[in-house]
Scaffold this motif. Structure first.
Motif, PDB file in Angstrom:
ATOM      1  N   LYS A 288       0.797  -1.233   0.000  1.00 44.99           N
ATOM      2  CA  LYS A 288       0.000   0.000   0.000  1.00 44.99           C
ATOM      3  C   LYS A 288       0.827   1.279   0.000  1.00 44.99           C
ATOM      4  N   LYS A 289       2.139   1.175   0.245  1.00 39.08           N
ATOM      5  CA  LYS A 289       2.987   2.371   0.228  1.00 39.08           C
ATOM      6  C   LYS A 289       4.343   2.012  -0.360  1.00 39.08           C
ATOM      7  N   ARG A 290       4.711   2.693  -1.450  1.00 38.42           N
ATOM      8  CA  ARG A 290       5.970   2.401  -2.121  1.00 38.42           C
ATOM      9  C   ARG A 290       7.137   2.813  -1.232  1.00 38.42           C
ATOM     10  N   SER A 291       7.940   1.848  -0.856  1.00 36.91           N
ATOM     11  CA  SER A 291       9.065   2.108   0.031  1.00 36.91           C
ATOM     12  C   SER A 291      10.080   0.975  -0.086  1.00 36.91           C
ATOM     13  N   LYS A 292      11.330   1.319   0.175  1.00 36.79           N
ATOM     14  CA  LYS A 292      12.408   0.343   0.030  1.00 36.79           C
ATOM     15  C   LYS A 292      13.458   0.595   1.100  1.00 36.79           C
ATOM     16  N   LEU A 293      14.075  -0.491   1.546  1.00 39.46           N
ATOM     17  CA  LEU A 293      15.148  -0.390   2.513  1.00 39.46           C
ATOM     18  C   LEU A 293      16.275  -1.337   2.112  1.00 39.46           C
ATOM     19  N   GLY A 294      17.449  -1.101   2.690  1.00 41.62           N
ATOM     20  CA  GLY A 294      18.594  -1.952   2.408  1.00 41.62           C
ATOM     21  C   GLY A 294      19.520  -2.047   3.601  1.00 41.62           C
ATOM     22  N   LEU A 295      20.206  -3.182   3.709  1.00 40.64           N
ATOM     23  CA  LEU A 295      21.167  -3.413   4.774  1.00 40.64           C
ATOM     24  C   LEU A 295      22.556  -3.607   4.185  1.00 40.64           C
ATOM     25  N   SER A 296      23.513  -2.907   4.741  1.00 43.32           N
ATOM     26  CA  SER A 296      24.907  -3.013   4.322  1.00 43.32           C
ATOM     27  C   SER A 296      25.462  -4.399   4.650  1.00 43.32           C
ATOM     28  N   PRO A 297      26.450  -4.864   3.892  1.00 42.38           N
ATOM     29  CA  PRO A 297      27.099  -6.137   4.236  1.00 42.38           C
ATOM     30  C   PRO A 297      27.787  -6.101   5.598  1.00 42.38           C
ATOM     31  N   VAL A 298      28.023  -4.899   6.132  1.00 45.44           N
ATOM     32  CA  VAL A 298      28.628  -4.783   7.463  1.00 45.44           C
ATOM     33  C   VAL A 298      27.743  -5.443   8.522  1.00 45.44           C
ATOM     34  N   ILE A 299      26.412  -5.360   8.341  1.00 51.48           N
ATOM     35  CA  ILE A 299      25.498  -5.925   9.343  1.00 51.48           C
ATOM     36  C   ILE A 299      24.655  -7.086   8.811  1.00 51.48           C
ATOM     37  N   ALA A 300      24.630  -7.292   7.507  1.00 47.53           N
ATOM     38  CA  ALA A 300      23.774  -8.345   6.938  1.00 47.53           C
ATOM     39  C   ALA A 300      24.202  -9.725   7.424  1.00 47.53           C
ATOM     40  N   LYS A 301      23.221 -10.573   7.715  1.00 49.62           N
ATOM     41  CA  LYS A 301      23.490 -11.906   8.248  1.00 49.62           C
ATOM     42  C   LYS A 301      23.406 -13.030   7.215  1.00 49.62           C
ATOM     43  N   GLY A 302      22.899 -12.760   6.044  1.00 50.30           N
ATOM     44  CA  GLY A 302      22.766 -13.818   5.048  1.00 50.30           C
ATOM     45  C   GLY A 302      21.451 -14.561   5.116  1.00 50.30           C
ATOM     46  N   ILE A 303      20.479 -13.980   5.816  1.00 53.22           N
ATOM     47  CA  ILE A 303      19.137 -14.566   5.857  1.00 53.22           C
ATOM     48  C   ILE A 303      18.121 -13.439   5.973  1.00 53.22           C
ATOM     49  N   ALA A 304      17.003 -13.598   5.308  1.00 50.68           N
ATOM     50  CA  ALA A 304      15.902 -12.654   5.404  1.00 50.68           C
ATOM     51  C   ALA A 304      14.617 -13.441   5.204  1.00 50.68           C
ATOM     52  N   GLY A 305      13.518 -12.914   5.724  1.00 50.36           N
ATOM     53  CA  GLY A 305      12.282 -13.661   5.593  1.00 50.36           C
ATOM     54  C   GLY A 305      11.048 -12.790   5.701  1.00 50.36           C
ATOM     55  N   SER A 306       9.918 -13.445   5.575  1.00 49.08           N
ATOM     56  CA  SER A 306       8.634 -12.789   5.796  1.00 49.08           C
ATOM     57  C   SER A 306       7.669 -13.814   6.366  1.00 49.08           C
ATOM     58  N   TYR A 307       6.677 -13.316   7.081  1.00 46.08           N
ATOM     59  CA  TYR A 307       5.652 -14.200   7.615  1.00 46.08           C
ATOM     60  C   TYR A 307       4.278 -13.647   7.271  1.00 46.08           C
ATOM     61  N   ASP A 308       3.459 -14.515   6.665  1.00 48.39           N
ATOM     62  CA  ASP A 308       2.080 -14.191   6.328  1.00 48.39           C
ATOM     63  C   ASP A 308       1.192 -14.827   7.388  1.00 48.39           C
ATOM     64  N   PHE A 309       0.684 -13.993   8.301  1.00 49.46           N
ATOM     65  CA  PHE A 309      -0.140 -14.503   9.392  1.00 49.46           C
ATOM     66  C   PHE A 309      -1.499 -14.969   8.902  1.00 49.46           C
ATOM     67  N   LYS A 310      -1.917 -14.505   7.747  1.00 53.61           N
ATOM     68  CA  LYS A 310      -3.218 -14.901   7.212  1.00 53.61           C
ATOM     69  C   LYS A 310      -3.208 -16.353   6.743  1.00 53.61           C
ATOM     70  N   LYS A 311      -2.093 -16.762   6.097  1.00 50.90           N
ATOM     71  CA  LYS A 311      -2.003 -18.118   5.550  1.00 50.90           C
ATOM     72  C   LYS A 311      -1.046 -19.012   6.334  1.00 50.90           C
ATOM     73  N   ASN A 312      -0.390 -18.443   7.352  1.00 54.05           N
ATOM     74  CA  ASN A 312       0.641 -19.172   8.095  1.00 54.05           C
ATOM     75  C   ASN A 312       1.718 -19.722   7.158  1.00 54.05           C
ATOM     76  N   VAL A 313       2.355 -18.798   6.457  1.00 53.49           N
ATOM     77  CA  VAL A 313       3.440 -19.146   5.532  1.00 53.49           C
ATOM     78  C   VAL A 313       4.691 -18.369   5.932  1.00 53.49           C
ATOM     79  N   LEU A 314       5.751 -19.105   6.190  1.00 49.42           N
ATOM     80  CA  LEU A 314       7.061 -18.513   6.447  1.00 49.42           C
ATOM     81  C   LEU A 314       7.907 -18.646   5.190  1.00 49.42           C
ATOM     82  N   THR A 315       8.393 -17.514   4.688  1.00 53.98           N
ATOM     83  CA  THR A 315       9.265 -17.498   3.515  1.00 53.98           C
ATOM     84  C   THR A 315      10.651 -17.043   3.951  1.00 53.98           C
TER      85      THR A 315
END
Length: 412
Positions: A288-315
């Protein structure tokens, strides 16, 4: 659009959904999409088969874990499911654009849950803007090789597919790149998924996963130099947003960690949509709102995800981070530090200034470091994508193990 067969070493290779001939073979074609509910894997499989020339399917022996690929769209993973044909389709698809008779000029956001792109997007080494053009949406142009060009299928079976293509592209500063692209998509079994995540998967959680190996070769005569601009391999997941979906990205809690998070690509993200605490980032993914973010390799862990509480799906996406690498800067401006970019990004789609919208969708993205490739050298970048669906209590435990957060707190 009539289905075309994929020819591999002169043989008519029957890769699940690809039909040879007139498309009437019931054993190799998906069910009619009119008989399957929208949002199901069967619906999307039938729809894409109708509107693509080369669709391939990877699947496990029991037919529950399935991954749908398109050679028309650069070897893109279009969608997948962990629960068979009747199960949820995890990738976002732009149905109206896919079936449209003409392609869009700037960018064709057809969807797909992992697409192959190249960086940088902005700056003096951008490959999305012509030389001396200002960095605004009207001048933005996605290169054809990662937007409209179909890739060649070199190999394919139920467990993997290999796509190849060559191209020449020029950056904003005038540097020309001759490159050869090779992309391999391989299905991951449940044991391989568990091993990659370092967990034991409960029996009441369904899983589908795949790994892509993406190679870019300097196919020209000149070496690629940092002061002329370099390329990165950029992988983006287009997923369906809901009002109950949250992107979750853990990071290394170094001193001044917040300064290594960029949150103003398209204006600063409001605090009610982005929360950063306890070395974890929470980003609303509602489309609903165009927006973007980024993490530097200084702090990035090599994993990212999302959770859909409506369908109970972890990506989840898993990717390597080169702490000493040069990551291209994709901000839409002339840059003082063109190699101080992000290793992982998230994007939430929303209306543009003129009120139109590409999606809605949301994205989780990762990028390789940029390499000074000598003539003939190859850079390789891998990413694994996993979807887990099932019992909330079991998924809550997995989220704690893998992402280090309490899902009940995220829901609040």
């Amino acid at each position: 659009m009539k289905s075309m067969l994929v020819k591999i070493t002169g043989v008519c290779y029957m890769v699940s959904l690809i039909a040879c001939g007139n498309g009437n073979n019931k054993e190799t074609n998906p069910s009619d999409s009119s008989a399957a509910p929208k949002g199901s894997y069967a619906y999307d499989a039938a729809f894409l088969q109708k509107h693509n020339n080369k669709i391939l399917e990877l699947k496990d022996k029991d037919g529950n874990a399935k991954v749908l690929l398109s050679a028309d769209y650069q070897g893109r993973v279009m969608t997948s499911t962990a629960t068979g044909d009747s199960g949820a389709s995890y990738g976002w698809l732009n149905y109206s654009l896919i079936e449209a008779p003409e392609k869009k000029k700037q960018f064709n956001p057809v969807g797909g849950e992992e697409r192959f792109w190249l960086g940088p997007e902005g700056g003096q080494y951008s490959i999305y803007f012509k030389g001396k053009d200002s960095f605004n949406f009207a001048n933005w142009q996605v290169p054809a090789i990662i937007d409209t060009v179909a890739y060649d299928v070199a190999e394919a079976d139920d467990s993997h597919a290999v796509f190849k293509k060559e191209a020449t592209i020029t950056n904003w500063s005038g540097t020309e790149f001759n490159l050869a692209i090779e992309r391999t998509v391989s299905l991951l079994g449940k044991d391989a998924i568990a091993q990659k995540l370092g967990v034991t998967l409960p029996g009441n959680v369904n899983a589908v996963g795949y790994e892509t190996v993406n190679k870019v070769k300097n196919a020209g005569a000149a070496d690629w130099k940092k002061d002329k601009g370099l390329l990165s391999i950029w992988l983006l997941a287009m997923l369906t947003p809901t009002e109950e979906t949250m992107v979750i990205i853990p990071f290394n809690g170094v001193a001044n960690a917040r300064s290594y998070i960029t949150d103003n690509y398209f204006g600063t993200i409001p605090p009610d949509r982005l929360k950063v605490k306890d070395s974890v980032l929470y980003f609303t993914a509602d489309g609903k709102k165009r927006s973007k973010l980024g993490l530097s390799p200084v702090i990035a862990k090599g994993i990212a995800g999302s959770y859909d509480f409506k369908k109970n799906v972890l990506t989840l996406i898993l990717f390597p981070v080169d702490k000493k690498g040069s990551y291209v800067n994709s901000k839409w401006e002339l840059q003082k530090e063109p190699y101080k970019g992000d290793a992982v990004n998230a994007y939430n789609d929303g209306p543009l200034e003129d009120g139109t919208q590409m999606g809605p969708f949301y994205e989780i993205e990762s990028s390789s470091a940029a390499s000074e490739l000598k003539a003939g050298e190859v850079q390789e970048y891998r990413q694994a994508t996993v979807h887990l669906q099932g019992d909330y209590a079991s998924l809550k435990q997995l989220v704690k193990q893998v992402l280090g957060v309490e899902l009940d707190e995220v829901r609040k």
